[in-house]
Design a protein around this motif. Structure first.
Motif, PDB file in Angstrom:
ATOM      1  N   GLY A 124     -40.266  60.923 -38.176  1.00 36.80           N
ATOM      2  CA  GLY A 124     -40.557  62.074 -37.805  1.00 36.80           C
ATOM      3  C   GLY A 124     -40.701  61.919 -36.130  1.00 36.80           C
ATOM      4  O   GLY A 124     -40.310  61.083 -35.754  1.00 36.80           O
ATOM      5  N   GLU A 125     -41.126  63.195 -35.578  1.00 38.89           N
ATOM      6  CA  GLU A 125     -41.099  63.250 -34.075  1.00 38.89           C
ATOM      7  C   GLU A 125     -42.021  64.270 -33.757  1.00 38.89           C
ATOM      8  O   GLU A 125     -42.507  65.169 -34.634  1.00 38.89           O
ATOM      9  CB  GLU A 125     -39.815  63.552 -33.728  1.00 38.89           C
ATOM     10  N   ILE A 126     -42.608  64.069 -32.503  1.00 31.49           N
ATOM     11  CA  ILE A 126     -43.594  65.133 -31.965  1.00 31.49           C
ATOM     12  C   ILE A 126     -42.553  66.035 -30.977  1.00 31.49           C
ATOM     13  O   ILE A 126     -41.970  65.649 -30.087  1.00 31.49           O
ATOM     14  CB  ILE A 126     -44.479  64.476 -31.198  1.00 31.49           C
ATOM     15  N   THR A 127     -42.585  67.384 -31.297  1.00 29.54           N
ATOM     16  CA  THR A 127     -41.931  68.240 -30.390  1.00 29.54           C
ATOM     17  C   THR A 127     -42.486  69.571 -30.376  1.00 29.54           C
ATOM     18  O   THR A 127     -43.664  69.806 -30.782  1.00 29.54           O
ATOM     19  CB  THR A 127     -40.459  68.374 -31.173  1.00 29.54           C
ATOM     20  N   ALA A 128     -41.928  70.514 -29.553  1.00 28.69           N
ATOM     21  CA  ALA A 128     -42.251  71.776 -29.246  1.00 28.69           C
ATOM     22  C   ALA A 128     -41.762  72.686 -30.202  1.00 28.69           C
ATOM     23  O   ALA A 128     -40.568  72.799 -30.756  1.00 28.69           O
ATOM     24  CB  ALA A 128     -41.880  72.222 -27.735  1.00 28.69           C
ATOM     25  N   THR A 129     -42.441  73.848 -30.499  1.00 29.00           N
ATOM     26  CA  THR A 129     -42.155  74.914 -31.222  1.00 29.00           C
ATOM     27  C   THR A 129     -42.289  76.243 -30.635  1.00 29.00           C
ATOM     28  O   THR A 129     -43.611  76.511 -30.099  1.00 29.00           O
ATOM     29  CB  THR A 129     -42.815  74.832 -32.711  1.00 29.00           C
ATOM     30  N   GLY A 130     -41.417  76.932 -30.545  1.00 26.01           N
ATOM     31  CA  GLY A 130     -41.980  78.421 -29.711  1.00 26.01           C
ATOM     32  C   GLY A 130     -40.368  79.267 -29.425  1.00 26.01           C
ATOM     33  O   GLY A 130     -39.454  78.495 -29.556  1.00 26.01           O
ATOM     34  N   LEU A 131     -40.438  80.259 -29.427  1.00 31.22           N
ATOM     35  CA  LEU A 131     -39.472  81.075 -29.206  1.00 31.22           C
ATOM     36  C   LEU A 131     -38.549  80.856 -28.157  1.00 31.22           C
ATOM     37  O   LEU A 131     -37.385  80.753 -27.975  1.00 31.22           O
ATOM     38  CB  LEU A 131     -39.830  82.631 -29.025  1.00 31.22           C
ATOM     39  N   HIS A 132     -39.178  80.344 -26.962  1.00 30.89           N
ATOM     40  CA  HIS A 132     -38.314  79.995 -25.679  1.00 30.89           C
ATOM     41  C   HIS A 132     -37.892  78.780 -25.817  1.00 30.89           C
ATOM     42  O   HIS A 132     -36.695  78.299 -25.098  1.00 30.89           O
ATOM     43  CB  HIS A 132     -39.328  80.260 -24.416  1.00 30.89           C
ATOM     44  N   VAL A 133     -38.247  77.876 -26.650  1.00 33.45           N
ATOM     45  CA  VAL A 133     -37.659  76.636 -26.926  1.00 33.45           C
ATOM     46  C   VAL A 133     -36.187  76.908 -27.681  1.00 33.45           C
ATOM     47  O   VAL A 133     -35.087  76.390 -27.250  1.00 33.45           O
ATOM     48  CB  VAL A 133     -38.429  75.746 -27.754  1.00 33.45           C
ATOM     49  N   ASP A 134     -36.146  77.672 -28.627  1.00 32.47           N
ATOM     50  CA  ASP A 134     -35.107  78.030 -29.376  1.00 32.47           C
ATOM     51  C   ASP A 134     -34.116  78.983 -28.555  1.00 32.47           C
ATOM     52  O   ASP A 134     -32.978  78.937 -28.661  1.00 32.47           O
ATOM     53  CB  ASP A 134     -35.352  79.027 -30.474  1.00 32.47           C
ATOM     54  N   LEU A 135     -34.460  79.885 -27.570  1.00 33.03           N
ATOM     55  CA  LEU A 135     -34.004  80.680 -26.737  1.00 33.03           C
ATOM     56  C   LEU A 135     -32.785  79.796 -25.984  1.00 33.03           C
ATOM     57  O   LEU A 135     -31.810  80.269 -25.854  1.00 33.03           O
ATOM     58  CB  LEU A 135     -34.645  81.608 -25.959  1.00 33.03           C
ATOM     59  N   ALA A 136     -33.421  78.678 -25.281  1.00 33.14           N
ATOM     60  CA  ALA A 136     -33.056  77.701 -24.539  1.00 33.14           C
ATOM     61  C   ALA A 136     -31.598  77.477 -25.120  1.00 33.14           C
ATOM     62  O   ALA A 136     -30.656  77.023 -24.521  1.00 33.14           O
ATOM     63  CB  ALA A 136     -33.594  76.630 -24.116  1.00 33.14           C
ATOM     64  N   ALA A 137     -31.610  76.883 -26.500  1.00 31.27           N
ATOM     65  CA  ALA A 137     -30.529  76.492 -27.386  1.00 31.27           C
ATOM     66  C   ALA A 137     -29.483  77.768 -27.208  1.00 31.27           C
ATOM     67  O   ALA A 137     -28.160  77.359 -27.108  1.00 31.27           O
ATOM     68  CB  ALA A 137     -30.993  76.222 -28.399  1.00 31.27           C
ATOM     69  N   LYS A 138     -29.788  78.921 -27.467  1.00 30.19           N
ATOM     70  CA  LYS A 138     -29.020  79.832 -27.619  1.00 30.19           C
ATOM     71  C   LYS A 138     -28.258  80.203 -26.118  1.00 30.19           C
ATOM     72  O   LYS A 138     -27.266  80.669 -26.263  1.00 30.19           O
ATOM     73  CB  LYS A 138     -29.614  81.067 -28.146  1.00 30.19           C
ATOM     74  N   LEU A 139     -28.887  80.122 -25.238  1.00 29.66           N
ATOM     75  CA  LEU A 139     -28.624  80.261 -23.735  1.00 29.66           C
ATOM     76  C   LEU A 139     -27.489  79.300 -23.495  1.00 29.66           C
ATOM     77  O   LEU A 139     -26.442  79.653 -22.833  1.00 29.66           O
ATOM     78  CB  LEU A 139     -29.825  80.416 -22.792  1.00 29.66           C
ATOM     79  N   GLN A 140     -27.672  78.256 -23.844  1.00 31.27           N
ATOM     80  CA  GLN A 140     -26.910  77.065 -23.674  1.00 31.27           C
ATOM     81  C   GLN A 140     -25.457  77.450 -24.195  1.00 31.27           C
ATOM     82  O   GLN A 140     -24.362  77.248 -23.816  1.00 31.27           O
ATOM     83  CB  GLN A 140     -27.353  75.811 -24.189  1.00 31.27           C
TER      84      GLN A 140
END
Length: 287
Positions: free
Chosen positions: A221-237
């Motif tokens: 497993g891993e410790i990571t961040a969950t949130g709209l703006h985390v996912d939006l960064a991927a879409k923006l890329q």
């Protein structure tokens, strides 16, 4: 190099001009360093020349040398994987904390596998990804994860204000693009390789919009961040231009970028040009 933003809901998609990009302190210093030919293979790089027999280490700048150039002392030990501020999270533990998420990848990297021998593909990709890791760490960012030819990074520390870490994220991204264009690609050209291009997406999520928690199990497993703006960064890329950076509106708003440095991002679909305002649409709420 263009620096684009996608603004949430009612605001227009905007872009930071090249002039403002080049006014960022770190980028200005690094570009000046390159132009003065101080970014030479003897001082910054581990080997004097690039050949196809060399490892990717020959291409990666040393953090110590760049810290000297930019006068940036090391604030945090360079590590990767789980973010150091959240190592204590186990099981169902959760914590809200702000973060700037940065996603970057190599544009068109899949085609490299049919254009070059695999050992050369590996060296070319690793040259870029190693350099990206070191530049992210130079600006006190955290390399979270490799995803194929992509890199997921976080800029944010409990000990630093968000304003500092957002600027660090922009400095890292623009410095990496300047480095790719001004140094890596000329070296690649000497070896007969086509220029490499990267795309970067970044967005800022406030504490109330970002949740840190452990995923998976204790042994996988891993410790990571969950949130709209985390996912939006991927879409923006994914929407960024070659050697460009697409920013979320949260970053533009937080930094209060002046109007003279923004413009509407345009797209052409079915021969019709129009404003391209959002990367995520859900009913009447668009981002």
């Amino acid at each position: 190099m263009d620096l684009f933003t996608n603004n949430e809901v009612t605001q227009e998609d905007s872009s930071m001009s090249t002039d403002l990009f080049r006014s960022l302190p770190a980028t200005r210093l690094v570009e000046g360093f390159i132009q003065r030919r101080h970014f030479d293979r003897g001082m910054i790089f581990k080997e004097a020349n690039l050949t196809k027999a060399h490892t990717a280490n020959a291409l990666a700048p040393t953090v110590a040398s760049l810290r000297q150039v930019l006068r940036r002392p090391e604030m945090f030990p360079p590590v990767s994987g789980n973010h150091p501020d959240f190592q204590h999270l186990t099981g169902d533990m959760q914590e809200n904390a702000a973060i700037t998420s940065v996603f970057l990848d190599i544009k068109g990297s899949t085609s490299l596998n049919v254009e070059l021998p695999l050992d050369e593909v590996a060296k070319l990709k690793n040259a870029l990804l190693q350099s990206a890791c070191l530049i992210v760490q130079l600006f006190d960012g955290h390399v979270h994860r490799f995803q194929g030819d992509a890199l997921v990074c976080f800029f944010g520390r409990k000990a630093l204000p968000s304003s500092t870490t957002i600027v660090d994220a922009l400095n890292a991204a623009t410095t990496l693009i300047a480095y790719v264009e001004s140094y890596l690609n000329p070296l690649f050209a000497e070896e007969g390789w086509d220029p490499i291009e990267i795309r970067v997406g970044a967005d800022y999520g406030a504490a109330e919009k970002t949740l840190w928690t452990a995923y998976g199990s204790a042994i996988c497993g891993e410790i990571t961040a969950t949130g709209l703006h985390v996912d939006l960064a991927a879409k923006l890329q994914n929407k960024a231009k070659a050697n460009g950076i697409m920013l979320g509106d949260n970053i533009k708003t937080f930094l209060d970028l002046p109007d003279e440095f923004v413009k509407v991002h345009r797209r052409i679909k079915n021969g019709v040009e129009s404003d391209d305002l959002y990367v995520f649409r859900r009913g009447s709420t668009n981002y």
